[in-house]
Each structure stands twice: as structure tokens, then as C-alpha cells.
Design an enzyme around this catalytic site. Structure first.
Site, short mmCIF file in Angstrom:
data_model
loop_
_atom_site.label_atom_id
_atom_site.label_comp_id
_atom_site.label_asym_id
_atom_site.label_seq_id
_atom_site.Cartn_x
_atom_site.Cartn_y
_atom_site.Cartn_z
N ASN A 23 -4.04 4.18 2.88
CA ASN A 23 -4.73 3.20 2.56
C ASN A 23 -6.21 3.13 2.85
OD1 ASN A 23 -2.25 1.69 2.28
ND2 ASN A 23 -2.55 2.00 0.49
N GLY A 30 0.48 -1.26 0.00
CA GLY A 30 0.28 0.02 0.06
C GLY A 30 0.81 0.85 -0.04
N SER A 31 0.28 2.32 0.87
CA SER A 31 0.97 3.76 1.02
C SER A 31 0.68 4.37 1.90
CB SER A 31 1.18 4.30 -0.37
OG SER A 31 1.97 3.28 -1.51
N ASN A 32 1.35 5.48 1.94
CA ASN A 32 0.74 6.83 2.71
C ASN A 32 1.12 7.78 2.08
OD1 ASN A 32 0.70 4.76 5.24
ND2 ASN A 32 3.17 5.28 5.55
#
Length: 777
Positions: A489, A224-226
Site C-alpha cells: 500500500n 489495504g493489502s500486502n
């Protein structure tokens, strides 16, 4: 009249380009290729600054692609070649059927799946723009292929520096179709999670074997990611952006950092996926953007009602239809090296392939069709080119709505006016809440399954979409703010807690539900910096405090539960494990008491805490003292009561697990998680880490490699005088273990040091590590 800073930057680039490719080359520049009468006007220049970051300067998109392909091949030819081998359905031919890809799929299933896509990308390439690629996108790809092939021809397969594929028979020149297949693979999410499901969807009674999922693979878990986009109210002026994608550290999902410049037309810096000649996360002089994996479902299943006695027949609105049987043949290498063909028949309908999904399997009564909204998406390169030309976040929004090429990601952006932007404008199937209410036949909490026996249960359509079957941009929520927006996410709901987004279709995600520990920590980090309560100085973000926030390595679960857990083990030095055996936890207690609560490389107690939280999660123990409250979603649940039943057992089991593996309870975090011997900070998002790291360490191992986590970290401030950016590509520019750029940035990452990005021509020229190469065309 005063000249605009951007105009000066373009002019400077044009002058430098004219000098470099026009013959005024300073000593030490390496020329390649065969000079001809036109090379001085049509060349490409690759400048590399510190840590091997290429800055490609060219007169057109073909020249940019040429430089990007050449530079990528210098650093990662083996990685690109391996990716192309997969997309060409030739892994079994070279490595046998039973070996697995980096994503954990057997070579045979991978090859059968990719072979079944033959003709798909070719049909999409035949479409006119914008459904098909623009001339600029095609030129980029054409140049990339030429650049890669030029390097390969100059170096030869036997002369490649990377031992991974030196002398390998499977390394070959690229074709443009190879790269377009790569683009399509990215758009469809790599499809590693559906390859087995499609290949093994067979009629009842079939003797085709199913494969076990194998060991946890590089594509599993918390990918995912921030992202933060910060506006003028949070920064005191300029917009800022934090990009923090969490992707695999091995294989085709590695990122590559570069700058692409066509004077007067394009100037963008950032990182793109390996094998693609475009920046996917980056900035120009006015705008910065990034992406996070969204909660929108881009695929749905349709449950077919089969014709009695005919497993290939199905009925829609009472009318009979037949599935299409597709024989697929791939070549397999046997143990003795002989090659033989293997044929498998796959099945599909006009909506997509037959697939299995857990209990949703092909029976005498029903079968399931997988429909992917990105199956027709080759718009990715054009999407990112359009975003790279944006001057404001409004331009980013216009580019997203015009092309709808973002496959399955949220977009966050900031600009030099101090505006912050969040968007869910991406590829989403036209599945409204009304359609779900009428047609959903799937299990609660599972994938969307629609009634395939009714034509009115197919995807709908909105006017003005690039391709049919998508939700129109007007249905997809966006938010522009002067303070901040973020995403870790989760669904769009809390992009900014002060302005919750609601009313969007359920296919995009939930509203009013519990947020993850990583999301709650991310929101808390913003709030603490805005009010100055984090100890980093006066309120508000600066570039330095944005960097410090990112690498602060806070662990939310430890902040809430460590003190209570220490009280537990101090009061009860012997705890009972799940198997009833006593466990001495005194040393573990001392480790937790002395731990800072941060996931830094030198943290002692972090490994034990991670094992403890894993046991709590596995045993479904909820020790929160304040339950989730929809009215306070950013701060609940919170608290930790270590006297709750099961907490003591989880701690005892965690201590026992480390003991069995021979891991001291006070081992330094960096001694337990390493990349090529270099210690790596961070922990799992489920532990409440923002800086995510997931290892492949098994319970019986003392040290694990990095599976996925923080990859390209970028902090950008968009000042009126131009961008100021700091970056870390955590695994370095090259996957070649002999390269100087293999772990150089990993060591920076371990020391919390950043690379100062070089964007202007003056900044590039001042870099003491600068090298220059000219590629004649």
C-alpha cells in the site's frame, strides 16, 4: 504428440460436466429445479469441497453465474440482501433514519446518497463494450440473479437458516440492476467516505444538520493489502504469488471463495467480493494475481468561484453557469412504525456532485465539486474475466491496458515461466504534474483541489483510453522482474528496491519519502528469505516457506525497540504517567522481557506493546536511532532509543490504560482479539505487523472483535504440472452464525493451518468432503 497439461485439465472438466449434467449422476447428488427436455445439456453443477468451497462447472457464463448466485445465497443470502437494501436506498424505510450502516454512515445519509445515483448505472449499461459490459459479463450477472432467486424461492424467507434475516420483510428477490449497482459501488470504493460529504453539501445558511462521524467504523483505518509476486530467481523456477488483502470482516466487503469453470474457455479459482459473480483475486493453471490499494488519487475536487449573491451560480472563464438542484426523496420509518417521505435537495455540476471536505466547505465565495474517475466504471467484471484467461503476465498487462477497469488498486501477478509483474495500470484521472503546477488551489498534503473557475484546469485526456479523462496506460508504471516485486500500500517507487520506479505523475504517489513500518517489514521478509537468513531453511522461496513467512507474525517495532524498552523499565521500575501519577511497571517489564516479539495468539506482551506504540504515535515521539535516508529507504528509519523524552511516559500511560480496562499486562493476544470467540493473531500495520489485524476494542474493554485485517490469504506456486495453492479465508465462507462454515477457517487461522486448494478435476474428486448439486436450467 504430448498433450499440454492445461488441455488435459479442460478435457477432464468437459468429461465430468457431461457425466454430471447428462444424467450419469452418482447416488447422493442432490438435484434441484424442474427437469425439462434440455436440462441434461444446459445444467450447472456445484461441487463443494472441504470448508464449503464451491467449484462451479457450467457450459457458459450464464450457467456459471447461476451456480455462483445459488452457492452465495446458500452461504450468505442475508449479507447480500442487506447490501442490496443499502444500494436500493431503503435502509431508513426498514430500520429508521438514525441507525448507522456497518460503515458508520447514518441510514438517512446513506439512502439520500444512493437515491441520488438513480439512473447512473442504467446509463452505463446502455454503453457499448468496452465502456459498457460485454455479453459474457451480462450473462454472468443474469445467471447470478437467477441462482440467488432460485435458492430464495426454494427456501422462502421464513425458512432461511440464517436468523439475521429469517422472516424479514426487507428480503426480496434480486434484479440484474441490483448486481450492477453492486459492481458500480465497488468501482467507486463504496463511497462511504463521501456520502456525508455529498449529502451535507448545502448552500450557506442552510438548516440541514450535519452528522458527527460516529464511532470508528468498519471501513476506517488500515484497509489495504500486502502482495508478493516472486520470480524464478527467488524461487528457483516457478513463479509464486502471495495475496494478503486487508478488508473488513463484516458487511459488504467480505470475500467469498470459489472456482469457476467453463471447459475449454475458463478455469479460475480464488475469491471475489460478496454479491459479484467473478474472481477478483485468484489463479488459473498458468497465472496468479492479486491487488493492493494504491496511493493514486482517483477523485479530485474543483473549487468553484461563486456568483456574488447567488450561491447556486458559478463562473468559468468569466461565463456564468448554474448548479443543478436535485430533489431526492426517501422513505423513513418513525419510532412508532409509521412511514413518511423525507426530501433533501442535493447539488451538482456536469463534473459531479457538490461536496464538503473538512475545511473545504460551501461559503458565499466558493463551493467544491467532487469528480470521481470511477463514476463511469462498470468494466470491473470484464477486467477480471480477461485476467482470468491470461496465460502469462504479459497477457495480464494486455488485459489491464485494454480495459482499464481496475478501480483503485495495484496489480501483482506471477506466471509459470517464473516472471513477476507489478502494475499501476488502473483508473487514474488525467491530472499531470503540469496541470497541478498551474491549477492546484488546495491545502498542502490534502486532497487534490483544482481551480474550477478555469476550463483549462479540468482533466486532460490521452488517446486510446477506454473513456475520456484518464491517464493512458503508457503513463502508468509497470515492472516485470525475474526476482520479485511487492506492494504494501505504498507508491510504486519501491516495487523492487533494486529497480526503483520514478518519473510517474505525482497523482500516483510519492518518490523518495519514508515508507511505512509494514512496507519495510515486508521488504525485509523477502530479503531474509532470498538469502536464507530467516531461519526457515536454504535460501529461496518454496510454497512452504512462503506460507511460513506470511504467518510468522513478526512485529518490526518490537524487533527494533523491545530490548531497549525492557532496559528502561528494569532500570526505572516506577515511571510517571502523562497526568503526573506514578505507575509501577515491574509486571509490565517482565511481560515484555518474556515476550517472543511475535503477534501470535498465545503471545503475552503483544497487547501491552501495541498500547505502548499507540501512545508513542499519539504523542509524536520518534525514538529512531537512525533517521530516514532516501538512499536506504528499505532499512530506515531504524533502531530505538528508549531514553528519548516521552518514551517513559508512553509506557506508563499504556500500563495505566490496561489497568483501567482490567486487562492484565501479560494477557495473551488471542484473549484480547477474537472473532466469534475464536482467537485471532496479528496486529496493526502501524505497529510493524505484516499480518494485519485491527480490532474494535475500546480502551475500556478487555476483548475486541475484529474490524478488519487479513481476509483471503492465498499462496500459489505455478508449476509446469499445474498450480499448487494454499488458502485461508480467515472468517470462513459464511456470515451465518449457524453455518458450519462460519468460523471453521478462523480456527485454522488461529492454528496457522491452511486449506489445500483443489483445482483439477482429479483433486476435486478426491476430496473426502465432496458434495455435488445439479441445477437444471
Amino acid at each position: 504428440m504430448r498433450r499440454h497439461p492445461a488441455r488435459r485439465a479442460w478435457t477432464g472438466a468437459a468429461v465430468i460436466l457431461a457425466v454430471l449434467i447428462g444424467g450419469g449422476i452418482v447416488e447422493g447428488i442432490v438435484g434441484t429445479g424442474t427437469a425439462d427436455a434440455t436440462s441434461s445439456r444446459s445444467g450447472t453443477v456445484i461441487r463443494r469441497t472441504g470448508h464449503g468451497i464451491p467449484h462451479i462447472l457450467a457450459r457458459d457464463h450464464h450457467g456459471l453465474g447461476l451456480g455462483a448466485g445459488y452457492a452465495s445465497a446458500e452461504d450468505n443470502l442475508c449479507l447480500v440482501a442487506d447490501t442490496v437494501l443499502t444500494l436500493s436506498a431503503e435502509r431508513s424505510r426498514w430500520f429508521g433514519a438514525d441507525a448507522r450502516t456497518v460503515d458508520g454512515v447514518t441510514n438517512l445519509n446513506s439512502d439520500l446518497y444512493h437515491a441520488s445515483l438513480a439512473g447512473t448505472v442504467e446509463r452505463l449499461l446502455a454503453l457499448p463494450y468496452p465502456a459498457g459490459p460485454s455479453r459474457s459479463a451480462r450473462d454472468l450477472v443474469r445467471g447470478y440473479v437467477e441462482g440467488y432467486n432460485r435458492y430464495l424461492a426454494e427456501t422462502t424467507v421464513d425458512g432461511l437458516p440464517d436468523p439475521t434475516c429469517r422472516g424479514a420483510g426487507w428480503v426480496r428477490p434480486l434484479t440484474e440492476l441490483d448486481i450492477w449497482r453492486r459492481v458500480h459501488e465497488f468501482a467507486t470504493g463504496g463511497a462511504d467516505d463521501v456520502q456525508n460529504a455529498v449529502v451535507e453539501a448545502q448552500p450557506p445558511g442552510s438548516t440541514v444538520p450535519t452528522t458527527d462521524p460516529g464511532p470508528e467504523n468498519a471501513g476506517a483505518g488500515e484497509i489495504g493489502s500486502n502482495a508478493y509476486a516472486l520470480g524464478r530467481q527467488a524461487t528457483g523456477g516457478a513463479g509464486m504469488l502471495l495475496a494478503n488483502p486487508h478488508l473488513p470482516w463484516q458487511g459488504a466487503w467480505r470475500l467469498y471463495q470459489m472456482q469457476l469453470t467453463i471447459p475449454g474457455e475458463l478455469n479460475v479459482s480464488g475469491a471475489g467480493l460478496m454479491g459479484m459473480p467473478v474472481i477478483g483475486i485468484g489463479h488459473n493453471d498458468r497465472v496468479a494475481w492479486t491487488h493492493t490499494s494504491s496511493t493514486a488519487q482517483t477523485r479530485t475536487l474543483a473549487r468553484l468561484t461563486l456568483t456574488p449573491g447567488d450561491p447556486l451560480g458559478y463562473v468559468v472563464d468569466g461565463r456564468p453557469h448554474r448548479m443543478l438542484a436535485q430533489p431526492v426523496t426517501v422513505t423513513v420509518r418513525g419510532a412508532n412504525g409509521t412511514l413518511r417521505p423525507v426530501t433533501r435537495t442535493l447539488y451538482r455540476t456536469p463534473d459531479g456532485p457538490l461536496a464538503t471536505d473538512g475545511p473545504l466547505r460551501w461559503t458565499e465565495a466558493n463551493a467544491y465539486v467532487l469528480r470521481d474517475a470511477n463514476a463511469t466504471n462498470l468494466r470491473v467484471i470484464d477486467q477480471w474475466l480477461a485476467m482470468a484467461r491470461a496465460r502469462t503476465v504479459g497477457d495480464v498487462h494486455a488485459a489491464l491496458t485494454r480495459l482499464q477497469g481496475v478501480p483503485s488498486y495495484n496489480t501483482l501477478a506471477a506466471d509459470s515461466t517464473g516472471a513477476a509483474y507489478y502494475s499501476t495500470v488502473q483508473v487514474v484521472p488525467h491530472v499531470t504534474d503540469d496541470l497541478l503546477a498551474r491549477c492546484s488551489v488546495g491545502p498542502a498534503g490534502g486532497p487534490i483541489v483544482l481551480d474550477g473557475g478555469r476550463s483549462d484546469c479540468g482533466w486532460g485526456s490521452d488517446p486510446g483510453t477506454v473513456v475520456p479523462g484518464l491517464l493512458g496506460p503508457a503513463r502508468l508504471p509497470t515492472l516485470t522482474r525475474a526476482d520479485h516485486v511487492s506492494n504494501m500500500n505504498e507508491s510504486p517507487w519501491l516495487a523492487n528496491p533494486a529497480a526503483p520506479l520514478t518519473g510517474y505523475p505525482a497523482i500516483l504517489g510519492t518518490v523518495g519519502t519514508r515508507r511505512s513500518a509494514r512496507t519495510r517489514l515486508g521488504l525485509d521478509m523477502i530479503a531474509d528469505r532470498v538469502d536464507g537468513s530467516d531461519g526457515l531453511g536454504p535460501p529461496g522461496f518454496s510454497l512452504a516457506t512462503l506460507q511460513a513467512t506470511m504467518l510468522g507474525n513478526r512485529v518490526l517495532s518490537a524487533e527494533e525497540g523491545r530490548a531497549s524498552t525492557v532496559d528502561l523499565c528494569r532500570s526505572r521500575p516506577t515511571l510517571t504517567a502523562g497526568d503526573g501519577q506514578p505507575v509501577d511497571v515491574r509486571a509490565a517489564c517482565a511481560a515484555l522481557a518474556g515476550w517472543s516479539g511475535r503477534a501470535d495468539v498465545d503471545a503475552r506482551g503483544a497487547v501491552l506493546w501495541g498500547a505502548f506504540v499507540t501512545r508513542l504515535t499519539d504523542s509524536r515521539v520518534d525514538a529512531s536511532t537512525v533517521p530516514f535516508d532516501p538512499a536506504d529507504p528499505a532499512h530506515t528509519p531504524r533502531g530505538f532509543d528508549a531514553t528519548r523524552p516521552g518514551v517513559d511516559t508512553a509506557l506508563a500511560d499504556a500500563v495505566r490504560m490496561l489497568d483501567v480496562a482490567g486487562i492484565p499486562v501479560d494477557v495473551a493476544l488471542g484473549d484480547a482479539q477474537r472473532y466469534a470467540g475464536v482467537p485471532v493473531a496479528g496486529c496493526r500495520g502501524s505497529d510493524g505487523c505484516f499480518n494485519v489485524t485491527n480490532t474494535d476494542r475500546r480502551p475500556d474493554q478487555a476483548v475486541g472483535g475484529i474490524r478488519h485485517g487479513s481476509t483471503f490469504i492465498m499462496a500459489v506456486e505455478l508449476t509446469p504440472a499445474g498450480p499448487r495453492a494454499r488458502t485461508i479465508l480467515t472468517y470462513g465462507q459464511s456470515a451465518d452464525p449457524t453455518s458450519a462454515y462460519f468460523t471453521d477457517q478462523t480456527r485454522l487461522y488461529a492454528a496457522k493451518r491452511w486449506v489445500t486448494a483443489r483445482f483439477t478435476e482429479a483433486e476435486i474428486a478426491r476430496d473426502p468432503a465432496l458434495t455435488v448439486r445439479r441445477l437444471a436450467r
